[in-house]
Design a protein around this motif. Sequence first.
Motif, PDB file in Angstrom:
ATOM      1  N   PRO A   8     -31.816  30.880   5.043  1.00  0.00           N
ATOM      2  CA  PRO A   8     -30.396  30.277   5.050  1.00  0.00           C
ATOM      3  C   PRO A   8     -30.286  30.244   6.652  1.00  0.00           C
ATOM      4  O   PRO A   8     -30.486  31.303   7.330  1.00  0.00           O
ATOM      5  CB  PRO A   8     -29.569  31.410   4.184  1.00  0.00           C
ATOM      6  N   THR A   9     -29.426  29.413   7.077  1.00  0.00           N
ATOM      7  CA  THR A   9     -29.166  29.401   8.531  1.00  0.00           C
ATOM      8  C   THR A   9     -27.793  28.972   8.981  1.00  0.00           C
ATOM      9  O   THR A   9     -27.128  28.161   8.116  1.00  0.00           O
ATOM     10  CB  THR A   9     -30.137  28.586   9.369  1.00  0.00           C
ATOM     11  N   TYR A  10     -27.229  29.350   9.817  1.00  0.00           N
ATOM     12  CA  TYR A  10     -26.107  28.930  10.765  1.00  0.00           C
ATOM     13  C   TYR A  10     -26.091  29.279  11.999  1.00  0.00           C
ATOM     14  O   TYR A  10     -26.127  30.581  12.187  1.00  0.00           O
ATOM     15  CB  TYR A  10     -24.631  29.342   9.908  1.00  0.00           C
ATOM     16  N   ILE A  16     -34.724  29.950  14.913  1.00  0.00           N
ATOM     17  CA  ILE A  16     -35.346  29.109  14.059  1.00  0.00           C
ATOM     18  C   ILE A  16     -36.861  28.751  14.144  1.00  0.00           C
ATOM     19  O   ILE A  16     -37.661  28.994  13.138  1.00  0.00           O
ATOM     20  CB  ILE A  16     -34.588  27.963  13.456  1.00  0.00           C
ATOM     21  N   SER A  17     -37.132  28.477  15.148  1.00  0.00           N
ATOM     22  CA  SER A  17     -38.472  27.897  15.543  1.00  0.00           C
ATOM     23  C   SER A  17     -39.492  29.290  15.264  1.00  0.00           C
ATOM     24  O   SER A  17     -40.601  29.059  14.583  1.00  0.00           O
ATOM     25  CB  SER A  17     -38.864  27.578  16.869  1.00  0.00           C
ATOM     26  N   LEU A  32     -41.934  26.510   2.257  1.00  0.00           N
ATOM     27  CA  LEU A  32     -40.598  26.849   3.279  1.00  0.00           C
ATOM     28  C   LEU A  32     -39.444  25.800   2.746  1.00  0.00           C
ATOM     29  O   LEU A  32     -39.639  24.595   3.031  1.00  0.00           O
ATOM     30  CB  LEU A  32     -40.799  26.603   4.577  1.00  0.00           C
ATOM     31  N   LEU A  33     -38.078  26.478   2.713  1.00  0.00           N
ATOM     32  CA  LEU A  33     -37.076  25.736   2.462  1.00  0.00           C
ATOM     33  C   LEU A  33     -36.001  26.287   3.471  1.00  0.00           C
ATOM     34  O   LEU A  33     -35.700  27.743   3.326  1.00  0.00           O
ATOM     35  CB  LEU A  33     -36.609  26.008   0.952  1.00  0.00           C
ATOM     36  N   VAL A  34     -35.551  25.538   4.347  1.00  0.00           N
ATOM     37  CA  VAL A  34     -34.498  25.929   5.252  1.00  0.00           C
ATOM     38  C   VAL A  34     -33.279  25.405   4.790  1.00  0.00           C
ATOM     39  O   VAL A  34     -33.217  24.098   4.793  1.00  0.00           O
ATOM     40  CB  VAL A  34     -34.774  25.565   6.617  1.00  0.00           C
ATOM     41  N   VAL A  35     -32.325  26.129   4.695  1.00  0.00           N
ATOM     42  CA  VAL A  35     -30.976  25.754   4.175  1.00  0.00           C
ATOM     43  C   VAL A  35     -30.015  26.038   5.403  1.00  0.00           C
ATOM     44  O   VAL A  35     -29.541  26.959   5.669  1.00  0.00           O
ATOM     45  CB  VAL A  35     -30.391  26.596   3.012  1.00  0.00           C
ATOM     46  N   ASP A  36     -29.652  24.703   5.978  1.00  0.00           N
ATOM     47  CA  ASP A  36     -28.828  24.781   7.228  1.00  0.00           C
ATOM     48  C   ASP A  36     -27.311  24.165   6.534  1.00  0.00           C
ATOM     49  O   ASP A  36     -27.042  23.239   6.124  1.00  0.00           O
ATOM     50  CB  ASP A  36     -29.312  23.841   8.287  1.00  0.00           C
ATOM     51  N   SER A  39     -25.226  23.517  10.952  1.00  0.00           N
ATOM     52  CA  SER A  39     -24.843  24.311  12.185  1.00  0.00           C
ATOM     53  C   SER A  39     -24.491  23.382  13.253  1.00  0.00           C
ATOM     54  O   SER A  39     -25.206  22.439  13.808  1.00  0.00           O
ATOM     55  CB  SER A  39     -26.105  24.904  12.638  1.00  0.00           C
ATOM     56  N   PRO A  40     -23.378  23.668  14.061  1.00  0.00           N
ATOM     57  CA  PRO A  40     -22.973  22.892  15.285  1.00  0.00           C
ATOM     58  C   PRO A  40     -24.059  23.030  16.577  1.00  0.00           C
ATOM     59  O   PRO A  40     -23.805  22.314  17.444  1.00  0.00           O
ATOM     60  CB  PRO A  40     -21.637  23.211  15.563  1.00  0.00           C
ATOM     61  N   ASP A  41     -24.837  23.830  16.373  1.00  0.00           N
ATOM     62  CA  ASP A  41     -25.886  24.097  17.574  1.00  0.00           C
ATOM     63  C   ASP A  41     -26.998  23.362  17.556  1.00  0.00           C
ATOM     64  O   ASP A  41     -27.881  23.747  18.590  1.00  0.00           O
ATOM     65  CB  ASP A  41     -25.868  25.653  17.880  1.00  0.00           C
TER      66      ASP A  41
END
Length: 51
Positions: A8-10, A16-17, A32-36, A39-41
């Motif tokens: 999970p990301t924000y 992230i890389s 791999l599952l990335v849940v964003d 994110s404004p960045d």
Amino acid sequence: MEKLVVIPTYNERENISKMISKAMSLEGGYHLLVVDDGSPDGTGAIVKERQ
């Protein structure tokens, strides 16, 4: 049995890389599952580039 890593990301542009590389280097053939969460960045754009 399939194995899944969920990240999970924000606002994780700086990390992230490295997280993706580490997860994909794990032995055992993980998916791999990335849940964003919008994110404004630009985290999501980096993930899309890595797909």
